[in-house]
Design an enzyme around this catalytic site. Sequence first.
Site: not given
Length: 215
Positions: A78, A123, A130, A188, A191
């Site tokens: 990301r 990320h 993910d 999460e 993740h």
Amino acid sequence: MSDKLPMDSSGFLVLADFIPQIVQEIRYYSTFNFVGDRIDGYEEPCALLTMEAARALKAVSNEMIVKGYRLKIFDAYRPVCAVNQFKLWAIEDLDVRMKEYFYPEIEKQDLFKLGYIAARSSHSRGSTVDLTLLDMKSGKEVDMGSPFDLFSEKSHPDYRGITDEQYENRMLLQTAMVRNGFSTLDCEWWHFTLKDEPYPDTYFEFPVSSAFLRK
């Protein structure tokens, strides 16, 4: 290693080229995400990952295929500009379009404080992914007890207010990921970050684009 330039993608690869068995649903390329818009830097709906993380993930994929599952990827690398967009969105009080789908129990201003969104995301270092599991018999996602990016206590990996089967599904994914070198995140279930990530101090800027990597 932290000597790479933020725009240097030479240590990355297109994940589908390396693990063709994966399924991809890159949510931040679409508008079905907690912001409600396509996210900055996502020029193509593809997952990019460092070579080291991809090799570890391929071992997970092989293990899961033997058990009748495929990996479904929601996000991988990301760019920093995407995280910056998240930060700006979080302080915009009026934009709560996606609240009922992704954070029904939480005020958006609390998402950073509670750890669901990070001001500097792992990320962006390129070794975080993910994902979930896809049942090859049914062709459907495995029931994990909460959907991807639901910001809620229900999404904590150790949450027990779900069925035994849902919890076992989470542990099936988590056990395989941890055994192959990934660490978890406490809020999460989807993740995971490579423990020995190659760029622990570098946050990259290049876009999510297979063309950018292949040029």
